[in-house]
Design a protein around this motif. Structure first.
Motif, short mmCIF file in Angstrom:
data_model
loop_
_atom_site.label_atom_id
_atom_site.label_comp_id
_atom_site.label_asym_id
_atom_site.label_seq_id
_atom_site.Cartn_x
_atom_site.Cartn_y
_atom_site.Cartn_z
N VAL A 1 12.24 -0.66 5.36
CA VAL A 1 11.30 -0.12 4.36
C VAL A 1 11.56 1.37 4.17
CG1 VAL A 1 8.88 0.32 3.84
CG2 VAL A 1 9.55 -1.85 4.88
N ASP A 2 11.65 1.79 2.91
CA ASP A 2 11.80 3.21 2.61
C ASP A 2 10.45 3.90 2.75
OD1 ASP A 2 14.50 2.95 2.02
OD2 ASP A 2 14.10 2.43 -0.09
N LEU A 3 10.41 4.92 3.59
CA LEU A 3 9.16 5.62 3.84
C LEU A 3 9.00 6.79 2.89
CD1 LEU A 3 9.28 5.61 7.75
CD2 LEU A 3 7.95 4.12 6.26
N PRO A 4 7.80 7.04 2.41
CA PRO A 4 7.58 8.14 1.46
C PRO A 4 7.73 9.50 2.14
CG PRO A 4 5.48 7.20 2.13
CD PRO A 4 6.54 6.33 2.73
N GLU A 5 8.01 10.51 1.33
CA GLU A 5 8.21 11.85 1.89
C GLU A 5 6.92 12.42 2.46
OE1 GLU A 5 7.65 14.25 -2.36
OE2 GLU A 5 9.66 14.01 -1.49
N SER B 1 0.83 -1.21 0.00
CA SER B 1 0.00 0.00 0.00
C SER B 1 0.86 1.26 0.00
CB SER B 1 -0.93 -0.01 1.22
OG SER B 1 -1.80 1.09 1.20
N LEU B 2 1.99 1.20 0.69
CA LEU B 2 2.93 2.34 0.68
C LEU B 2 3.43 2.62 -0.73
CD1 LEU B 2 5.14 1.92 3.88
CD2 LEU B 2 3.82 3.96 3.24
N ALA C 1 2.63 14.38 7.42
CA ALA C 1 1.58 13.82 8.27
C ALA C 1 2.04 13.77 9.72
CB ALA C 1 1.21 12.43 7.78
N VAL C 2 3.26 13.31 9.95
CA VAL C 2 3.79 13.23 11.30
C VAL C 2 3.90 14.63 11.92
CG1 VAL C 2 5.90 12.74 12.62
CG2 VAL C 2 4.97 11.03 11.03
N GLY C 3 4.31 15.59 11.12
CA GLY C 3 4.42 16.95 11.63
C GLY C 3 3.09 17.52 12.09
N GLU C 4 2.03 17.30 11.31
CA GLU C 4 0.71 17.80 11.69
C GLU C 4 0.19 17.11 12.94
OE1 GLU C 4 -3.20 19.48 11.77
OE2 GLU C 4 -1.20 20.14 11.16
N ILE C 5 0.43 15.82 13.06
CA ILE C 5 -0.07 15.08 14.22
C ILE C 5 0.71 15.46 15.48
CG2 ILE C 5 -0.19 12.77 15.23
CD1 ILE C 5 -0.98 11.76 12.46
N ALA C 6 2.02 15.66 15.34
CA ALA C 6 2.81 16.08 16.50
C ALA C 6 2.40 17.49 16.94
CB ALA C 6 4.30 16.05 16.15
N PRO D 1 1.13 6.00 -1.57
CA PRO D 1 2.03 6.52 -0.52
C PRO D 1 1.41 7.62 0.33
CG PRO D 1 2.71 7.26 -2.72
CD PRO D 1 1.67 6.22 -2.92
N ARG D 2 0.66 8.51 -0.29
CA ARG D 2 0.08 9.64 0.46
C ARG D 2 -0.94 9.16 1.48
NH1 ARG D 2 -3.34 14.00 -2.95
NH2 ARG D 2 -4.62 12.13 -3.19
#
Length: 530
Positions: free
Chosen positions: A466-470, A422-423, A475-480, A427-428
């Motif tokens: 696993v290579d994570l998408p940019e 799915s990634l 997403a992590v920034g908004e949740i943090a 990816p988004r």
């Protein structure tokens, strides 16, 4: 759940008594034209449980109370905080602070629709999950909706409901700032009234006797010009194909050259340059070589393996589905799905169009009777207890039936191969889903929500290699930034979206989402991870 046939607009309005409509008809007039009396009856019979009385939860309930669900319960032991009073429109502002949040929200929600019953249950869902009586109570609802429920509670709730195929579907919603997602958990969901915009087959290549007789009886060369210009395009196509088959050993046009030749033969029938009905027939000639006897998606359902955990109320649907397969394979039948009495608009006069419509309606009744005979012979016990309206609805919508097979909440995250695939493909959407799942895990452990902690949690799910998408960084920034923020605009958007899907599930009309629906209101997009 058994549903009766969804009515057409004409049928729905024709059932309204003459004179002044009653209060209920006036209140629900618009939605009766969407899901008709059968859908409204299903809504009014439903009992909804919502876990939490947050801004998002009450926004979802608002969009369920207004169309007229039967009853709702809010299960929430939380006391109202100043933050709640500031973002939840169904609380009495500062007057609600310090009081049970659910108890404060119910009266204002009930004001939206006096016919809907509602209650506040000031209890923790953990307590209910720990007792047999509590578990039975949870399973008694039509559908359960949970917002921002910690994973240590959501997981056992999901397992409880998944263990019983006849238990209620679970809609789990997670939101943080401007990001959100929700998932609908069900074993199997069947839809006989999908309200598809795709027109059913007109049976051009396999015309029934009365239609073929009409097409063959036309004296096109000596017909009055006015009558000639009002021949319905269906009749023109049947006539053109009948003549084509006589000179081509009964075969249909196959090659590009043959298709062009067939179209030209239609235009050659014109006796005036401006005969729009023949131009329409030429434009609709694709129906001759593109309409299969049975659509591929329906054909696939005939060989669908039985699901051991299929809900009991789906047994009638599957009996009807197998009867439909027998109808198609019956040597004495047309070899197609039952014909639909619904016709598209076309160039014609009232006299010819009504004649054509009556022909289709009469033959649809003949084939529906044949289908009922097969159903009664194949499943006599089920046929005796099945509502005739349900059979009529199934036959009417046979070209657009759907069967959805769902997954348990959390199954995607437990399947590393699926999440990695799915990634790659989405990816988004998957990055946002992983970030929200990481947040849920951290909150369940009462851990501090930081960018590093969220990234570490994501890697523990997908693997270190696993290579994570940019897209994950955003997403992590908004949740943090806002891990527990229940923003009014996000709540309002989710309220409409989730309630819409809940109504689809309750009424068994239209096709609900299957998987995770991911929402990003920063860049204004939504996506579905299957």
């Amino acid at each position: 759940m058994s549903t009766s046939e969804s009515q057409d607009i004409e049928e729905a309005t024709a059932t309204i008594a003459p004179g002044q409509p009653d209060d209920k008809t006036r209140r629900y007039d618009r939605q009766l034209r969407i899901w008709a009396a059968s859908g409204q009856a299903a809504l009014e019979a439903s009992r909804i449980l919502v876990l939490s009385s947050s801004a998002t939860s009450t926004s979802i309930l608002k969009n369920l109370v207004l169309p007229g669900i039967g009853h709702f319960s809010i299960l929430d032991s939380t006391l109202t905080t100043p933050a709640d009073a500031g973002n939840n429109f169904f609380l009495n502002a500062s007057q609600s602070i310090g009081k049970p949040r659910a108890q404060e929200a119910v009266p204002l929600l009930r004001e939206l629709n006096e016919s809907v019953q509602g209650e506040a249950v000031i209890q923790d869902v953990k307590e209910l999950l720990s007792t047999d009586q509590g578990k039975d109570w949870l399973r008694s609802f039509s559908i359960i909706i949970a917002h921002n429920l910690n994973n240590d509670v959501l997981a056992p709730l999901s397992t409880l409901l998944w263990a019983n195929p006849n238990g209620p579907p679970l809609i789990s919603v997670r939101s943080a700032g401007f990001l959100a997602e929700f998932h609908i958990q069900y074993h199997e969901h069947s839809v006989s009234q999908s309200h598809s915009e795709n027109a059913p087959s007109l049976r051009i290549t396999r015309p029934f006797p009365a239609l073929l007789e009409w097409a063959r009886s036309l004296d096109l060369q000596n017909m009055d010009p006015t009558d000639h210009s009002h021949i319905p395009m269906v009749v023109i196509l049947v006539r053109a194909l009948d003549e084509w088959r006589k000179s081509h050993d009964g075969s249909l046009p196959k090659t590009a050259a043959e298709k062009k030749e067939f179209k030209n033969s239609i235009l050659a029938m014109k006796i005036k340059l401006d005969e729009e009905n023949f131009e329409e027939a030429e434009a609709q000639a694709w129906r001759v070589w593109s309409e299969p006897a049975v659509p591929s998606d329906i054909q696939a359902l005939f060989s669908l393996p039985p699901l051991p955990t299929s809900p009991q109320h789906n047994s009638t649907f599957h009996a009807l589905l197998q009867s439909l397969s027998a109808f198609v394979s019956d040597p004495s039948g047309p070899g197609t799905l039952p014909i639909s009495a619904t016709l598209p608009d076309m160039k014609s006069d009232t006299k010819n169009y009504v004649r054509l419509q009556n022909l289709y309606r009469a033959h649809a009744e003949v084939e529906k009777t044949k289908f009922k005979e097969i159903f009664a012979a194949k499943y006599p016990e089920i046929a005796k207890t099945t509502n005739p309206d349900e059979v009529d609805s199934f036959v009417k919508n046979a070209h657009h039936i759907r069967v959805l097979r769902g997954k348990q909440w959390g199954a995607l995250d437990r399947d590393r191969e699926a999440i990695v695939n799915s990634l790659t493909s989405q990816p988004r959407e998957t990055a946002t889903h992983l970030a929200l799942s990481a947040l849920s895990n951290l909150l369940s452990r009462n851990a501090e929500v930081t960018i590093d902690a969220l990234n570490a949690e994501v890697l523990s799910t997908v693997g270190q290699d696993v290579d994570l998408p940019e897209e994950l960084e955003a997403a992590v920034g908004e949740i943090a930034r806002a891990p527990t923020a229940d923003l009014p605009n996000t709540a309002a958007f989710l309220g409409g979206l989730v309630a819409q899907e809940a109504i689809k599930v309750i009424t068994e009309q239209y096709v609900p989402l299957n998987g995770y629906c991911v929402v990003d209101l920063i860049d204004s997009w939504t996506g579905v991870i299957n």
